[in-house]
Scaffold this motif. Structure first.
Motif, PDB file in Angstrom:
ATOM      1  N   MET A 294      20.081 -36.329 -25.048  1.00 45.21           N
ATOM      2  CA  MET A 294      19.105 -35.250 -24.907  1.00 45.21           C
ATOM      3  C   MET A 294      17.915 -35.696 -24.051  1.00 45.21           C
ATOM      4  N   PHE A 295      17.447 -36.918 -24.305  1.00 44.61           N
ATOM      5  CA  PHE A 295      16.317 -37.443 -23.529  1.00 44.61           C
ATOM      6  C   PHE A 295      16.650 -37.525 -22.051  1.00 44.61           C
ATOM      7  N   VAL A 296      17.790 -38.099 -21.725  1.00 45.43           N
ATOM      8  CA  VAL A 296      18.171 -38.253 -20.314  1.00 45.43           C
ATOM      9  C   VAL A 296      18.283 -36.884 -19.642  1.00 45.43           C
ATOM     10  N   SER A 297      18.897 -35.929 -20.342  1.00 50.26           N
ATOM     11  CA  SER A 297      19.036 -34.581 -19.775  1.00 50.26           C
ATOM     12  C   SER A 297      17.672 -33.960 -19.493  1.00 50.26           C
ATOM     13  N   MET A 298      16.760 -34.053 -20.470  1.00 50.21           N
ATOM     14  CA  MET A 298      15.440 -33.463 -20.305  1.00 50.21           C
ATOM     15  C   MET A 298      14.587 -34.235 -19.285  1.00 50.21           C
ATOM     16  N   PHE A 299      14.724 -35.551 -19.279  1.00 54.34           N
ATOM     17  CA  PHE A 299      13.959 -36.374 -18.340  1.00 54.34           C
ATOM     18  C   PHE A 299      14.249 -35.966 -16.908  1.00 54.34           C
ATOM     19  N   TYR A 300      15.526 -35.896 -16.540  1.00 47.46           N
ATOM     20  CA  TYR A 300      15.867 -35.592 -15.150  1.00 47.46           C
ATOM     21  C   TYR A 300      15.701 -34.116 -14.816  1.00 47.46           C
ATOM     22  N   TRP A 301      15.864 -33.250 -15.822  1.00 48.36           N
ATOM     23  CA  TRP A 301      15.619 -31.829 -15.576  1.00 48.36           C
ATOM     24  C   TRP A 301      14.138 -31.572 -15.313  1.00 48.36           C
TER      25      TRP A 301
ATOM     26  N   ARG B 264      11.728 -33.920 -14.568  1.00 50.20           N
ATOM     27  CA  ARG B 264      11.181 -34.758 -13.512  1.00 50.20           C
ATOM     28  C   ARG B 264      11.707 -34.382 -12.128  1.00 50.20           C
ATOM     29  N   LYS B 265      12.990 -34.068 -12.044  1.00 50.44           N
ATOM     30  CA  LYS B 265      13.614 -33.872 -10.727  1.00 50.44           C
ATOM     31  C   LYS B 265      14.407 -32.582 -10.588  1.00 50.44           C
ATOM     32  N   ASN B 266      14.397 -31.747 -11.636  1.00 47.94           N
ATOM     33  CA  ASN B 266      15.198 -30.523 -11.639  1.00 47.94           C
ATOM     34  C   ASN B 266      16.678 -30.835 -11.428  1.00 47.94           C
ATOM     35  N   GLU B 267      17.127 -31.944 -12.011  1.00 48.73           N
ATOM     36  CA  GLU B 267      18.504 -32.393 -11.871  1.00 48.73           C
ATOM     37  C   GLU B 267      19.286 -32.201 -13.164  1.00 48.73           C
ATOM     38  N   ILE B 268      20.589 -31.935 -13.005  1.00 51.52           N
ATOM     39  CA  ILE B 268      21.515 -31.929 -14.132  1.00 51.52           C
ATOM     40  C   ILE B 268      22.333 -33.207 -14.054  1.00 51.52           C
ATOM     41  N   ARG B 269      22.269 -34.014 -15.123  1.00 48.42           N
ATOM     42  CA  ARG B 269      22.999 -35.277 -15.178  1.00 48.42           C
ATOM     43  C   ARG B 269      23.938 -35.263 -16.381  1.00 48.42           C
ATOM     44  N   LEU B 270      25.176 -35.702 -16.148  1.00 52.51           N
ATOM     45  CA  LEU B 270      26.200 -35.728 -17.182  1.00 52.51           C
ATOM     46  C   LEU B 270      26.652 -37.159 -17.426  1.00 52.51           C
ATOM     47  N   LEU B 271      27.023 -37.454 -18.677  1.00 57.42           N
ATOM     48  CA  LEU B 271      27.431 -38.813 -19.013  1.00 57.42           C
ATOM     49  C   LEU B 271      28.848 -39.125 -18.551  1.00 57.42           C
ATOM     50  N   ASP B 272      29.829 -38.411 -19.071  1.00 58.65           N
ATOM     51  CA  ASP B 272      31.238 -38.742 -18.810  1.00 58.65           C
ATOM     52  C   ASP B 272      32.036 -37.454 -18.716  1.00 58.65           C
ATOM     53  N   VAL B 273      32.565 -37.183 -17.536  1.00 52.97           N
ATOM     54  CA  VAL B 273      33.366 -35.983 -17.321  1.00 52.97           C
ATOM     55  C   VAL B 273      34.833 -36.396 -17.200  1.00 52.97           C
ATOM     56  N   HIS B 274      35.673 -35.850 -18.086  1.00 55.87           N
ATOM     57  CA  HIS B 274      37.104 -36.134 -18.066  1.00 55.87           C
ATOM     58  C   HIS B 274      37.844 -34.994 -17.371  1.00 55.87           C
ATOM     59  N   THR B 275      38.784 -35.343 -16.529  1.00 51.45           N
ATOM     60  CA  THR B 275      39.632 -34.332 -15.917  1.00 51.45           C
ATOM     61  C   THR B 275      41.088 -34.757 -16.055  1.00 51.45           C
ATOM     62  N   ALA B 276      41.922 -33.864 -16.555  1.00 49.34           N
ATOM     63  CA  ALA B 276      43.352 -34.139 -16.722  1.00 49.34           C
ATOM     64  C   ALA B 276      44.079 -33.705 -15.452  1.00 49.34           C
ATOM     65  N   ILE B 277      44.839 -34.634 -14.846  1.00 49.58           N
ATOM     66  CA  ILE B 277      45.518 -34.298 -13.591  1.00 49.58           C
ATOM     67  C   ILE B 277      47.021 -34.098 -13.780  1.00 49.58           C
ATOM     68  N   THR B 278      47.501 -34.271 -15.001  1.00 47.66           N
ATOM     69  CA  THR B 278      48.907 -34.000 -15.284  1.00 47.66           C
ATOM     70  C   THR B 278      49.101 -33.803 -16.776  1.00 47.66           C
ATOM     71  N   THR B 279      50.104 -33.023 -17.133  1.00 46.90           N
ATOM     72  CA  THR B 279      50.486 -32.903 -18.538  1.00 46.90           C
ATOM     73  C   THR B 279      51.867 -33.530 -18.758  1.00 46.90           C
ATOM     74  N   TYR B 280      52.318 -34.314 -17.778  1.00 46.65           N
ATOM     75  CA  TYR B 280      53.514 -35.140 -17.945  1.00 46.65           C
ATOM     76  C   TYR B 280      53.080 -36.514 -18.432  1.00 46.65           C
ATOM     77  N   CYS B 281      53.951 -37.160 -19.222  1.00 49.22           N
ATOM     78  CA  CYS B 281      53.625 -38.495 -19.710  1.00 49.22           C
ATOM     79  C   CYS B 281      54.884 -39.347 -19.780  1.00 49.22           C
ATOM     80  N   SER B 282      54.694 -40.655 -19.712  1.00 49.67           N
ATOM     81  CA  SER B 282      55.805 -41.606 -19.810  1.00 49.67           C
ATOM     82  C   SER B 282      56.131 -41.925 -21.256  1.00 49.67           C
ATOM     83  N   LEU B 283      55.262 -41.535 -22.188  1.00 54.04           N
ATOM     84  CA  LEU B 283      55.498 -41.714 -23.613  1.00 54.04           C
ATOM     85  C   LEU B 283      55.539 -40.341 -24.287  1.00 54.04           C
ATOM     86  N   ASN B 284      55.908 -40.349 -25.557  1.00 58.35           N
ATOM     87  CA  ASN B 284      55.977 -39.088 -26.312  1.00 58.35           C
ATOM     88  C   ASN B 284      55.361 -39.317 -27.693  1.00 58.35           C
ATOM     89  N   CYS B 285      54.069 -39.621 -27.706  1.00 64.30           N
ATOM     90  CA  CYS B 285      53.375 -39.990 -28.943  1.00 64.30           C
ATOM     91  C   CYS B 285      53.272 -38.799 -29.890  1.00 64.30           C
TER      92      CYS B 285
END
Length: 378
Positions: A107-114, A116-137
């Motif tokens: 929350m602090f980092v988001s508010m600090f950059y918003w 101070r700099k009008n910036e949106i900063r994100l910690l970790d963005v995950h993107t899935a590029i396939t729904t195929y897998c070599s395992l079947n867990c």
């Protein structure tokens, strides 16, 4: 956006312009933020409840044993990087006040950059590029074992480009971008994806990470791209359940010989999500409190939508869940400052409804879920 306006008020009243801040506890999340944050503010110390870490250092910042530091140094402005409920209880016992003397670091980092700099900063963005897998867990947290052939898909390079173009039209910086699947190495366009991402946005991404199980042999084209883009490989080791030790050792050896950064997470147990096997048996007194207890560090990016929890996208793709409006922010519909604030609010867990759709059924990764299963069982 009243939620963000209230956060802005709290930030401006209690947090703006302090001479120094303290981070607690000493976590990977804290270190990810600090790599950039220390260029803008002074971090006096990092606190750790593990006494053996006392008088060690990270990025020139001293790590101190928390109980001793808090007793000897008076009240400090503390940024809580993880284990929020436990740290909150510890600090309140000695008179610290939430959002006044300590605050969630995200929350602090988001508010600090918003502010101070009008910036949106994100910690970790995950993107899935396939729904195929070599395992079947059996208990895959992306529900890959529930996909039938008509649901499976590889994200194309064109879609990948469209997704990140939509994201960075409104987001100024991502501390980490994580690429996963399924098994991402099964997508043949992976090398071109990371090369494009690095070429276009290297100044706006702290680190690119690929999350893999290490079962798919590394091709020269991908090795070249990994070296060029300084991409890190995060290996989920499921050999506790699947006998592929020799293959995994070879996989790691190739990476090390080529100077590619790796981390190996030996997965022994997973949280039991219950969903979808026991969907109707999961109940929580407050679904919102359950969602905030889980509090995933990652957000999701697929189909030009920004998800609070990326596994919602996969559950929907597998036909297991009906997507709700509260699950995501449509990046194509952000037009003004009000919309940008909605994006920040969503990132911080202030979603449109009480919770996202999956939280009604998913056990989650929080402390309120004490059930676990053996990782990687086929």
């Amino acid at each position: 956006m009243r939620v963000i306006e209230e956060l802005e008020r709290i930030y401006e009243q209690y947090w703006e312009g302090e001479a120094a801040y303290v981070v607690m506890p000493n976590t990977i999340r804290a270190r990810t933020y600090l790599a950039e944050l220390i260029t803008d503010i002074h971090i006096e110390a990092i606190l750790d409840n593990n006494a053996t870490m006392d008088h060690t250092y990270f990025a020139g910042i001293q790590i101190c044993y928390a109980p001793d530091f808090l007793q000897k140094n008076g009240k400090k402005k503390i940024l809580v990087s993880a284990h929020y409920a436990e740290i909150k209880e510890q600090l309140e016992r000695i008179g610290y006040r939430e959002n006044i003397d300590f605050i969630d670091m995200h929350m602090f980092v988001s508010m600090f950059y918003w502010n101070r700099k009008n910036e949106i900063r994100l910690l970790d963005v995950h993107t899935a590029i396939t729904t195929y897998c070599s395992l079947n867990c059996q208990n895959c947290n992306m529900f890959i074992n529930y996909y039938n052939s008509e649901h499976k898909r590889n994200i194309s390079l064109e879609e990948f480009v469209e997704n990140f173009t939509a994201l960075f039209e409104h987001v100024d910086y991502c501390y980490k971008v994580s690429i996963l699947g399924g098994e991402p190495l099964l997508n043949r366009e992976l090398p071109q994806m990371i090369e494009w991402l690095y070429r276009e946005y290297q100044s706006r991404i702290g680190q690119i990470v690929i999350i893999t199980n290490g079962t798919v042999p590394l091709q020269e084209r991908l090795i070249k791209a990994l070296k060029l883009t300084e991409t890190k490989i995060s290996i989920s080791d499921y050999t506790v359940s699947v006998p592929y030790n020799e293959k995994l050792i070879k996989f790691e050896t190739v990476l090390r010989e080529n100077g590619i950064a790796i981390e190996v997470n030996q997965e022994m147990k997973w949280k039991d999500f219950f969903f979808p096997q026991k969907k109707q048996q999961v109940r929580f007194e407050s679904v919102r409190e359950h969602m905030l207890c889980c509090n995933p560090v990652f957000r999701g990016l697929n189909d030009k939508k920004f998800y609070y929890c990326h596994i919602v996208w996969s559950a929907v793709q597998a036909g297991l869940l009906k997507e709700e409006k509260a699950d995501f922010v449509d990046l194509t519909k952000i037009k003004n400052t009000v919309d940008r604030k909605k994006l920040i609010a969503h990132d911080l867990g202030f979603v449109e409804k009480e919770s996202i759709s999956l939280c009604k059924y998913c056990g989650g990764c929080g402390s309120d879920n004490v059930s676990s299963v053996l990782a990687g069982v086929q």
